[in-house]
Design an enzyme around this catalytic site. Structure first.
Site, PDB file in Angstrom:
ATOM      1  N   THR A  80       0.794  -1.236  -0.124  1.00  0.00           N
ATOM      2  CA  THR A  80      -0.296   0.029   0.067  1.00  0.00           C
ATOM      3  C   THR A  80       0.873   1.178   0.043  1.00  0.00           C
ATOM      4  O   THR A  80       0.473   2.106  -0.814  1.00  0.00           O
ATOM      5  CB  THR A  80      -1.163   0.054   1.193  1.00  0.00           C
ATOM      6  OG1 THR A  80      -1.734  -1.227   1.313  1.00  0.00           O
ATOM      7  CG2 THR A  80      -1.986   1.240   1.129  1.00  0.00           C
ATOM      8  N   LYS A 107       6.152  11.007  20.897  1.00  0.00           N
ATOM      9  CA  LYS A 107       6.098  11.856  21.972  1.00  0.00           C
ATOM     10  C   LYS A 107       4.493  12.078  22.365  1.00  0.00           C
ATOM     11  O   LYS A 107       4.430  12.893  23.223  1.00  0.00           O
ATOM     12  CB  LYS A 107       6.710  13.446  21.462  1.00  0.00           C
ATOM     13  CG  LYS A 107       8.112  13.578  21.105  1.00  0.00           C
ATOM     14  CD  LYS A 107       8.506  14.657  20.475  1.00  0.00           C
ATOM     15  CE  LYS A 107       9.839  14.318  19.505  1.00  0.00           C
ATOM     16  NZ  LYS A 107      10.040  15.579  18.713  1.00  0.00           N
ATOM     17  N   ARG A 127      -2.322   4.986   7.032  1.00  0.00           N
ATOM     18  CA  ARG A 127      -2.496   3.661   7.736  1.00  0.00           C
ATOM     19  C   ARG A 127      -2.269   3.678   9.221  1.00  0.00           C
ATOM     20  O   ARG A 127      -1.396   4.111   9.645  1.00  0.00           O
ATOM     21  CB  ARG A 127      -1.618   2.685   7.201  1.00  0.00           C
ATOM     22  CG  ARG A 127      -1.676   1.392   7.874  1.00  0.00           C
ATOM     23  CD  ARG A 127      -1.253   0.246   7.253  1.00  0.00           C
ATOM     24  NE  ARG A 127      -1.860  -0.124   5.985  1.00  0.00           N
ATOM     25  CZ  ARG A 127      -1.666  -1.114   5.251  1.00  0.00           C
ATOM     26  NH1 ARG A 127      -0.538  -2.177   5.518  1.00  0.00           N
ATOM     27  NH2 ARG A 127      -2.154  -1.598   4.205  1.00  0.00           N
TER      28      ARG A 127
HETATM   29  N1   CP Z   1      -2.568  -5.576   0.849  1.00  0.00           N
HETATM   30  C1   CP Z   1      -1.901  -4.524   1.795  1.00  0.00           C
HETATM   31  O1   CP Z   1      -2.423  -3.871   2.521  1.00  0.00           O
HETATM   32  O2   CP Z   1      -0.634  -4.888   1.895  1.00  0.00           O
HETATM   33  P1   CP Z   1       0.293  -4.159   2.919  1.00  0.00           P
HETATM   34  O3   CP Z   1       0.079  -4.612   4.194  1.00  0.00           O
HETATM   35  O4   CP Z   1       1.876  -4.567   2.264  1.00  0.00           O
HETATM   36  O5   CP Z   1       0.271  -2.784   2.521  1.00  0.00           O
END
Ligand code: CP
Length: 361
Positions: free
Chosen positions: A52, A80, A101
């Protein structure tokens, strides 16, 4: 300001337009090589990633833009104690669009409330992964030529499998979709997903315990990894970790044109011998991820140019219940960060956490 936090933030038409744009990018790479010149993408990854993060990076570079960000939150001021809200208020000074993420469910939604630039959910805990869904849809389109009238088997970790949750939501908007949920009891789909699927009159689904019993019916087999990192109890992980292993023998009864998808990474759930089968589409799926993310970045930046950024934190309308309930999910961002407890009122009168979709008790 438009964001992509949940696959249903895009209408069916918008989703198909992004998939179509990705197909155009594949066919005309040079045409798109400078369309994001002068724009910056920030990739804020609080959790490990290969596909991703690097496909977002590659996508922005191929569009002529630039990329900043972190791949380890410990190397940022998050270590922190800086909150998601404050982090994105800072990042908006440096970037035009954010891909986030986070291990906490709902963190990208919180980010979208404060960023002032488009925020893309690049996977939040075990909740949702809408850009993997766009990747899966582009792959299904290129391999099968359609999104409707299909039988799909989702196999493995359906409880924590955020890619499964998002793809089911996206496909449930099409006609003639039949879903087999193949998992051990411990890894069944979460209740909120099962409830949503039961309410959807268009979608047919059944829970089964083996892939062999449904293999001949499948047009798509969607394999997933049992995710060790999501288990709070290691013994429970050990009990279910080898639940499903796809090998060439199990494929003997499958349709000749079935495709095998997997968001990857895999561990042992697909044996190496399957990789040579033409139906194994999971590495083609990875490449599609870059093109569809190019299409998404381009689309969100265009939409942002059409509507000036909203400069203030949002005011929630009456669709939400604010600060009257508490989310019971320990994995929810609202459990650890100082955010409004935000619940969406459902048509049946129940309330679901806006961040992680857990039902209020
Ligand atoms: N498919 C997927 O989210 O892979 P990664 O965790 O490597 O980003």
């Amino acid at each position: 300001m438009r964001h992509l936090i949940d696959p249903t933030d895009l209408t069916v038409r918008e989703t198909e337009q992004i998939v179509a744009l990705a197909e155009d990018i594949i066919a005309n790479r040079a045409k798109y090589s400078e369309v994001c010149k002068g724009k910056k993408l920030a990739t804020l990854f609080y959790e490990p990633s290969t596909r991703t993060r690097l496909s977002f990076t590659s996508a922005m570079l191929e569009l002529g833009g630039q990329v900043i960000g972190f791949s380890d939150a410990n190397s940022s001021s998050v270590s922190k104690g800086e909150t998601v809200a404050d982090t994105v208020r800072v990042i908006r000074c440096f970037a035009d669009i954010i891909a986030m993420r986070h291990f906490k469910e709902g963190a990208p939604l919180v980010a979208s409330q404060y960023a002032g630039v488009p925020v893309i959910n690049a996977g939040d805990g075990s909740h949702s992964h809408p850009t993997q869904t766009l990747t899966d849809l582009l792959t299904i389109k290129r391999e099968k030529g359609r999104f409707d009238h299909m039988t799909i088997g989702f196999c493995g970790d359906l409880k924590f499998g955020r890619t499964v949750h998002s793809l089911i939501k996206a496909l449930s908007r099409y006609e003639g979709i039949k879903v087999f949920l193949i998992s051990p009891e411990e890894l069944r789909l979460p209740d909120y997903m099962l409830a949503e699927m039961s309410e959807n009159s268009k979608l047919e689904f059944r829970e089964v315990r083996t892939m062999e019993e449904v293999m001949p019916e499948l047009d798509v087999l969607y394999m997933t990894r049992v995710q060790k990192e999501r288990f709070l109890d290691e013994e429970e992980f050990d009990r279910v970790k080898n639940s499903f292993v796809l090998n060439p023998e199990k494929l003997l009864t499958a349709k000749k044109d079935m495709i095998i998808l997997h968001p990857l990474p895999r561990v042992n759930e697909i044996t190496r011998a399957v990789d040579n089968d033409p139906r194994a589409a999971y590495f083609r799926q990875v490449e599609n991820g870059k093109f569809v993310r190019m299409a998404l970045i381009l689309t969100l930046l265009r939409w942002a140019d059409e509507n000036r950024p909203f400069p203030h934190t949002p005011v929630f309308n009456e669709e939400y219940v604010v600060n009257e309930l508490v989310c019971p999910n320990r994995r929810c961002i609202s459990a650890t960060e100082d955010v409004d407890q935000l619940f969406r009122r459902m048509p049946d009168g129940t309330c679901r956490c806006a961040y992680c979709e857990t039902k209020a008790r």
